[in-house]
Design an enzyme around this catalytic site. Structure first.
Site, PDB file in Angstrom:
ATOM      1  N   GLY A 246       0.808  -1.216   0.000  1.00 32.29           N
ATOM      2  CA  GLY A 246       0.000   0.000   0.000  1.00 32.29           C
ATOM      3  C   GLY A 246       0.844   1.271   0.000  1.00 32.29           C
ATOM      4  O   GLY A 246       2.065   1.227   0.194  1.00 32.29           O
ATOM      5  N   HIS A 247       0.171   2.384  -0.171  1.00 32.70           N
ATOM      6  CA  HIS A 247       0.860   3.680  -0.273  1.00 32.70           C
ATOM      7  C   HIS A 247       1.600   4.028   1.015  1.00 32.70           C
ATOM      8  O   HIS A 247       1.133   3.765   2.106  1.00 32.70           O
ATOM      9  CB  HIS A 247      -0.085   4.807  -0.658  1.00 32.70           C
ATOM     10  N   ASN A 248       2.768   4.622   0.838  1.00 32.99           N
ATOM     11  CA  ASN A 248       3.586   5.126   1.952  1.00 32.99           C
ATOM     12  C   ASN A 248       4.155   4.031   2.847  1.00 32.99           C
ATOM     13  O   ASN A 248       4.655   4.330   3.939  1.00 32.99           O
ATOM     14  CB  ASN A 248       2.799   6.135   2.803  1.00 32.99           C
TER      15      ASN A 248
END
Lengths: 348, 348, 348
Positions: A246-248
């Site tokens: 997922g993002h980050n």
């Protein structure tokens, strides 16, 4: 069986891989194979006595074998006695593959569509129908295979191998010696919305993905771009097929993510962490260095350094095992309790 | 609703599908549809009385219906009374699709990039931007759709259908009547490393994948190549979307792997095995013939022939069910034990 | 850090985003960034005091900050005091992206292969090597990126964004403002067979997929076509990466399916439902409006409206939590029971 375009003599092999040769007949080696599929031109290895029958019936031309092996068990075959037959076998294959690949010349296909503003270093191979957009940089010796799409401002380092049908979204950074298998998607939008006015409103995802040196990512895996900042895959980390990051997220060095693992957003994974197949990790957690998480576990809180966790929600593996053993006994215990209750009610 | 280019009369249908016709009005049939979306040119089927309201209000032109159906419940529509309406309906659709497809001519796109050393048999269709590398062989009547990449030495049999954006890595063998849906990756590297000198060193993956006759593999699934030897998918086995099959797995005949199943390396699956959705199987195990494993189970040891297993770790489904029922009762049992303890301490 | 081609002055930003400006020095803003990576031309936001150290050391040129923030904690930086700094930050990014994108002109690549029978509305962008088959319709302002394949009879509405390497099978309908990320497969065959004559016989899948307005679907997700009828994704529903939606599912409006969720066939999902990561749902079930299902849950029966479910098989989350807490105590309880038994046998 893998047949190589370049053939090797017994002598070429034993000068590369040094061990004690039990020589039966000189031969030319053309392939590496499993014991049971081997022919007289095959190199094989033997280490696990579970496969002794395969060894005895094998037609291999040369077998890498442990130093303490009793050669009377396989008297008529060329045997190379080695401390670590399998590792030596791997070294031979790497050497052989390199010999063959150095014969190939690197080409840029005339069906590739490469922006004029892209900077392509020397000795780069670009396959058919590859799309390279504006301001992309590709370092030397890298290979981009057919039908991959590299969007604008992407940087790819040297000695990378991008397999077919890969997509890298804009602004992502791929460093050196990175391998991306077919169908990988690097830098698609993170999954972020704000719910207001009765619907999910998209949060623009304007960060990127940074993939450090010597990372390998499997087929059809997806690494999402950060909302802002970067999603980071640390040096030497290996990711299997169909994995979702997922993002980050920020993954450390030399970690292993097995197939179908899923990480929600903003999770931090340390160095030399091992996540077995189908593990899920919730968002904003930390899995510390050298932790191991068993297959299919669902991680819902931080995992400390060197811990071994298992289950959903994931707990210390020993605790989880005790719980599972207890649970297996539970139906009998409940039955006994009912019987005891009945007996005591009946005044027994 | 599926509308066909070729239209059929009632008579053409009843000569193909033989049953007792309850004729109301002659009509031309142009499509197959669900009862509720049907129009006067639709063929539909009815089998499940849950959908009786849909039947009554349906505008279908012809309905395949059970032999014992009371035709007064749907008096004004052409009904074809059949022993097995649904199977007859499927047979009709197959027949209709074949009628239409035999009208299409097979073409090789001039935008496909086909190596001179490739051998393409007769009546093969190759779509736009397909890449066919050196020494590939493709058998007759096979279809390779747009933007797929077939790497060197791959063999594809006859009557195969490869959908768009598929990647087949070098040396893999696809036999006859195989269907690969869009985004499939066949033959990416197995996930194998040896940890030494402080990092994961890649083990070259020089085996291949062999896919036997009549296998179907769903969208975005990944079947990894063997380290050495072959990863094998047996005849007639059907694999759904987003499935992961690790290196050196050997799957038998006529087995079913539902969506998002993951098999680690070197696992053996027998014949007519059923793995429900999201099942994970650890490496080097054997799931024997006709075994069934329930959805999301995590298989951590061998599964015997015809067994029904469930849960993580997977156990016999009946045992697992008992454990689950006991677990549901456990909070009440613990509450009661506490009360009893308190009472006995209080001298009650 | 996301750098925009168009630069903005402080004044341009404060005329768009209205708050109380704590002005230190006039500057030009060129990018949005996280606090810790920011430079003097960066716009950042601050909301969570967990990141106060990042704020204090940040070099940002302008920071969106809560109204009640003590500006003495960050005295030397331009601060814009706002009721909801993050939402204002998102609004700024959207505005900035639009400014830049309206400068781009939409083009149809000459390497795209577009059927003469396709209808392409005005201001559509079609990337390199895109394949558009017969009778496809694409609405105005839509973008189809490189190497995607749109099969015959597909309808795509206006203002859609199809990323690279997407495949849409024939007859599917994509309405307006839909985003499909790279590698998505829309409309592959549902997984349906009838077992007779000793093998699995394919049921033709002649339905389609309908994707309503404002749906977003993540990278490498697969939405299968219906057997007959339609698989439907309702308006405003957001689907993450690597999700599997089986044939004939019907998903309502504004629901969320997180990464690696899998839905078997014919399942109905209501409006504003939330399925966390790796959830699996069996076939022919109904998950009613506003229900939430926790990560990795296996849903095996209907979920009522507004329910919160968790676990495999999924139960009410509070019940499941109680069961889990009891299970954690179970090993100690069993140990105590054994001790008590021993004692009572020993007459204590």
């Amino acid at each position: 069986m893998k047949t190589f375009l370049i053939h090797l003599s017994l002598q070429q092999i034993t000068s590369k891989i040094q061990g004690k040769l039990h020589l039966k007949n000189d031969t030319i080696l053309t392939n590496v194979a499993e014991l049971k599929e081997a022919n007289e031109n095959s190199v094989c290895f033997f280490e696990n006595y579970k496969f002794l029958d395969d060894l005895k019936s094998s037609k291999a031309g040369l077998i890498f074998i442990p130093q303490d092996f009793d050669i009377n068990l396989k008297p008529d075959t060329n045997l190379l006695l080695l401390e670590k037959p399998y590792i030596s076998f791997v070294i031979l294959i790497k050497y052989w593959l390199e010999l063959c690949s150095s014969k190939k010349k690197r080409e840029i296909s005339n069906t590739a569509k490469i922006s004029n503003s892209a900077q392509i270093d020397k000795n780069v191979a670009i396959g058919n129908n590859v799309v390279i957009e504006d301001f992309v940089k590709i370092g030397m010796n890298s290979i981009i295979e057919a039908n991959s799409v590299i969007q604008k401002n992407v940087q790819i380092g040297s000695n990378c191998h991008i397999y077919p049908n890969v997509t890298i979204y804009e602004d992502c950074i791929i460093k050196d010696k990175v391998i991306l298998h077919a169908g990988c998607i690097i830098g698609a939008d993170g999954f972020g919305y704000i719910f207001y006015e009765g619907k999910h409103n998209k949060i623009p995802q304007v960060g990127n993905v940074i993939i450090e040196d010597e990372v390998e990512i499997g087929a059809n895996s997806a690494i999402d771009r950060a909302t802002i900042g970067s999603t980071i895959i640390g040096k030497g980390t290996k990711i299997d097929n169909l994995v979702q990051v997922g993002h980050n997220c920020n993954i450390g060095e030399n970690s292993i993510l097995c197939a179908q693992v899923g990480l929600a957003g903003s999770t931090e994974i340390g160095n030399v962490v091992y996540l077995a197949g189908q593990v899920g990790v919730a968002g904003h957690l930390k899995i510390d260095d050298e932790a191991m998480v068993g297959a299919q576990s669902g991680v819902a809180k931080d995992v400390p350094k060197k811990a071994k966790y298992f289950g959903t929600p994931a707990l210390d593996a020993i605790q989880q095992k005790r719980m599972f053993i207890s649970l297996k006994k539970l139906p009998e215990i409940i039955k006994k309790m009912k019987r005891d209750n009945r007996n005591s009610r009946n005044g027994k």
